[in-house]
Design a protein around this motif. Structure first.
Motif, PDB file in Angstrom:
ATOM      1  N   GLY A 143       1.281  -0.696  -0.358  1.00 11.50           N
ATOM      2  CA  GLY A 143       0.227  -0.284   0.110  1.00 11.50           C
ATOM      3  C   GLY A 143       0.762   1.377   0.077  1.00 11.50           C
ATOM      4  O   GLY A 143       0.272   2.228  -0.194  1.00 11.50           O
TER       5      GLY A 143
ATOM      6  N   TYR B  27       1.025   3.938  -3.240  1.00  8.51           N
ATOM      7  CA  TYR B  27      -1.405   4.332  -2.939  1.00  8.51           C
ATOM      8  C   TYR B  27      -0.623   5.549  -2.216  1.00  8.51           C
ATOM      9  O   TYR B  27      -0.865   6.524  -2.705  1.00  8.51           O
TER      10      TYR B  27
ATOM     11  N   SER C  72      -5.735  -9.056   5.814  1.00 12.04           N
ATOM     12  CA  SER C  72      -4.759  -8.327   4.610  1.00 12.04           C
ATOM     13  C   SER C  72      -4.633  -8.801   3.545  1.00 12.04           C
ATOM     14  O   SER C  72      -3.829  -8.945   2.361  1.00 12.04           O
TER      15      SER C  72
ATOM     16  N   GLU D 115      -7.431  11.440   0.318  1.00 13.16           N
ATOM     17  CA  GLU D 115      -7.058   9.432   0.683  1.00 13.16           C
ATOM     18  C   GLU D 115      -5.849  10.263   0.964  1.00 13.16           C
ATOM     19  O   GLU D 115      -5.692   9.011   1.372  1.00 13.16           O
TER      20      GLU D 115
ATOM     21  N   TYR E   3      -5.697   8.124   4.414  1.00 10.94           N
ATOM     22  CA  TYR E   3      -4.751   7.128   5.055  1.00 10.94           C
ATOM     23  C   TYR E   3      -3.313   6.388   4.687  1.00 10.94           C
ATOM     24  O   TYR E   3      -3.151   5.688   4.904  1.00 10.94           O
TER      25      TYR E   3
ATOM     26  N   ILE F 117      -1.227   3.562   6.772  1.00 15.80           N
ATOM     27  CA  ILE F 117      -0.899   2.612   5.979  1.00 15.80           C
ATOM     28  C   ILE F 117       0.834   2.029   6.265  1.00 15.80           C
ATOM     29  O   ILE F 117       1.713   1.642   6.896  1.00 15.80           O
TER      30      ILE F 117
ATOM     31  N   ALA G 154      -4.856   0.361  -4.542  1.00 14.65           N
ATOM     32  CA  ALA G 154      -4.049  -0.015  -3.035  1.00 14.65           C
ATOM     33  C   ALA G 154      -3.465  -1.077  -2.622  1.00 14.65           C
ATOM     34  O   ALA G 154      -2.436  -0.888  -1.550  1.00 14.65           O
ATOM     35  N   GLU G 155      -3.898  -2.010  -3.397  1.00 20.00           N
ATOM     36  CA  GLU G 155      -2.912  -3.159  -3.485  1.00 20.00           C
ATOM     37  C   GLU G 155      -1.751  -2.909  -4.594  1.00 20.00           C
ATOM     38  O   GLU G 155      -2.503  -2.793  -6.374  1.00 20.00           O
TER      39      GLU G 155
ATOM     40  N   ASN H 154     -12.645  -2.768  -0.182  1.00 20.27           N
ATOM     41  CA  ASN H 154     -11.217  -2.594  -0.011  1.00 20.27           C
ATOM     42  C   ASN H 154     -10.231  -2.960   0.724  1.00 20.27           C
ATOM     43  O   ASN H 154     -10.180  -2.464   1.656  1.00 20.27           O
TER      44      ASN H 154
ATOM     45  N   ARG I  73      -7.633  -0.970   1.437  1.00 24.51           N
ATOM     46  CA  ARG I  73      -7.333   0.022   1.311  1.00 24.51           C
ATOM     47  C   ARG I  73      -8.152   0.465   3.167  1.00 24.51           C
ATOM     48  O   ARG I  73      -7.456   1.177   3.858  1.00 24.51           O
ATOM     49  N   ASP I  74      -9.504   0.241   3.282  1.00 20.55           N
ATOM     50  CA  ASP I  74     -10.273  -0.487   4.525  1.00 20.55           C
ATOM     51  C   ASP I  74      -9.582  -0.612   5.281  1.00 20.55           C
ATOM     52  O   ASP I  74      -8.982  -0.628   6.792  1.00 20.55           O
TER      53      ASP I  74
ATOM     54  N   GLY J 207      -9.428   3.806  -6.083  1.00 21.46           N
ATOM     55  CA  GLY J 207      -8.321   3.562  -5.196  1.00 21.46           C
ATOM     56  C   GLY J 207      -7.500   2.083  -5.006  1.00 21.46           C
ATOM     57  O   GLY J 207      -7.301   1.850  -3.793  1.00 21.46           O
TER      58      GLY J 207
END
Length: 460
Positions: free
Chosen positions: A69, A72, A142, A241, A244, A248, A306-307, A383, A385-386, A457
């Motif tokens: 991540g 991102y 994850s 964003e 995040y 991360i 995000a990935e 996601n 990302r969450d 994202g």
């Protein structure tokens, strides 16, 4: 990928007797005999691990799925702001290790939960165990997200298809259930389980093999209108964003529950020696994280997902190198899930059945329930990302900032360092910083969710 997560559970039995009584204040971690030989302070265990292997073990504990991540995060902060934040989190993580080692040296305790017990009694131990458990559940989620994202693309490549289909075996939700039942669950039912770093050289290599603007595979037109700044790296970027980024980065640097077990296994252990191990491990991961983020960002710029690995499917789903990387990552994360599950189960057994002997029914039931809950979470949450955001905004600041600072304040005697002393004030500020990070990150993440704006994202 976070291979040392199980270490936090493996040593509990060695020092469980400490919970009933604590060594005298100020006693050294491994005191010297008069003849110069070292004897362990609390058990007959003496570490045999070399300095270099300890650096490798702690680096493994640091490195996890959060590395995917980072590009991102850079795309939503810009290069300079990302570098500042990455440096700050790395330095603060090193200071956090200092606080843990100082606290452990005073009371002769070698586990994160036992420091919680010494600082706040049984509620402190439960709090630390719950936070570690939730963080490991986030790590498991994850990893399964990566399986959900990448396994359909691997199957697609082996079938020679350049686009996804509606077949059930291309559905990531079905695939994570199959992988969980057929591979992860049998490994999780073993009584003992004992895995390695992936490297980022493929990200650097692919940076020089993918043109910008991105030519979407099989769907690229020379007449497409492309904004002029599409292939321009930004130094500072602030958007929704960006919230995040700190979660991360915090998620990517969590290793603190493993510091004390690694300290225990170290040959000739001293605080300075272990601090040097922590500093070298964090420095090594800092360099690896920075390289991964820069070259991933310089490959896809604002199109970074995000990935990170999933973004490469936009270029060529049949690329051989990316296929090999996907297979390696899938094997690593699939085999890591049961490794991470072991300390979670052990913590739950200690919390729910502290006096009960080993029993296969409980052993199996907890594994099944954990896998069911994590699969449900991965299916319902849209996601990765969450996952990075919530875990990085809650458990990561707790493990890095809040708890080490509180442990230090409570454990170090006031006659040695009064509350007005500089070390105690620094620890208090460090703890307050953790609460600020947590509050701000959660607030901005919730506001991002409430906005309901769908962005590219990495949601799939």
């Amino acid at each position: 990928m976070e291979m040392q997560k199980q270490s936090n559970g493996n040593h509990h039995g060695d020092f469980a007797h400490l919970e009933g009584g604590v060594k005298p204040e100020g006693e050294k971690f491994l005191p010297q005999k008069s003849n110069g030989t070292k004897t362990p302070q609390f058990t007959d265990f003496e570490g045999k691990t070399s300095f270099g292997m300890s650096v490798f073990n702690l680096s493994n504990a640091i490195m996890g799925s959060g590395i995917l991540g980072l590009s991102y995060a850079m795309s939503n902060t810009g290069i300079v702001l990302f570098l500042i934040l990455l440096t700050c989190i790395a330095c603060l993580s090193s200071y956090s290790i200092h606080l843990l080692l100082r606290s452990a040296g005073i009371v002769g305790i070698r586990a994160y939960e036992q420091l919680g017990l010494r600082a706040f009694g049984h509620p402190g131990k439960i709090l630390a165990a719950v936070i570690i458990t939730l963080h490991n559940i986030g790590a498991m989620s994850s990893y399964l997200f990566i399986v959900k994202y990448e396994l359909p693309l691997v199957i697609q490549a082996f079938l020679g298809q350049t686009s996804t289909s509606e077949d059930w075996f291309m559905n990531g939700n079905y695939l994570i259930i199959i992988v969980s039942v057929c591979i992860i669950l049998p490994l999780a039912l073993m009584k003992h389980l004992g895995m390695s770093l992936t490297n980022n050289r493929w990200v650097i290599y692919k940076r020089f093999n993918i043109a910008c603007p991105l030519e979407a595979f099989g769907n690229f037109s020379v007449n497409s209108t492309i904004p002029e700044d599409t292939c321009t790296a930004k130094f500072f970027t602030i958007n929704q964003e960006t919230a995040y980024t700190i979660p991360i980065l915090a998620f990517a640097f969590v290793c603190h529950p493993e510091v004390l077990p690694i300290y225990t296994e170290l040959r000739n252990p001293t605080k300075r020696r272990m601090q040097n191990i922590g500093n070298l491990s964090i420095l090594g991961m800092f360099v690896m994280y920075l390289l991964t983020a820069i070259f991933g960002y310089f490959t896809f710029y604002e199109n970074t997902e995000a990935e990170l690995l999933h973004t490469y499917s936009k270029v060529d789903p049949l690329d051989t190198l990316i296929l090999c990387v996907r297979l390696a990552v899938l094997v690593a994360v699939t085999l890591t899930v049961p490794v991470v599950l072991f300390p979670i189960r052990r913590a739950l057994l200690q919390l729910l059945f502290p006096e009960k002997p080993f029993h296969w029914i409980r052993h199996i039931a907890i594994a099944v329930c954990l896998l069911f809950a994590v699969n449900l979470l991965v299916i319902l949450v849209p996601n990765i990302r969450d996952i990075f955001g919530i875990i990085g905004a809650t458990t990561a600041p707790s493990l890095i900032f809040i708890l080490p600072g509180l442990f230090y304040i409570r454990i170090v005697p006031k006659d040695q360092e009064p509350m007005s002393s500089r070390p105690k004030v620094q620890a208090a500020c460090f703890t307050a910083l953790g609460f600020i990070f947590m509050t701000m990150s959660l607030t901005f993440i919730v506001l991002d969710w409430m906005s309901g704006v769908k962005r590219s994202g990495g949601g799939h």
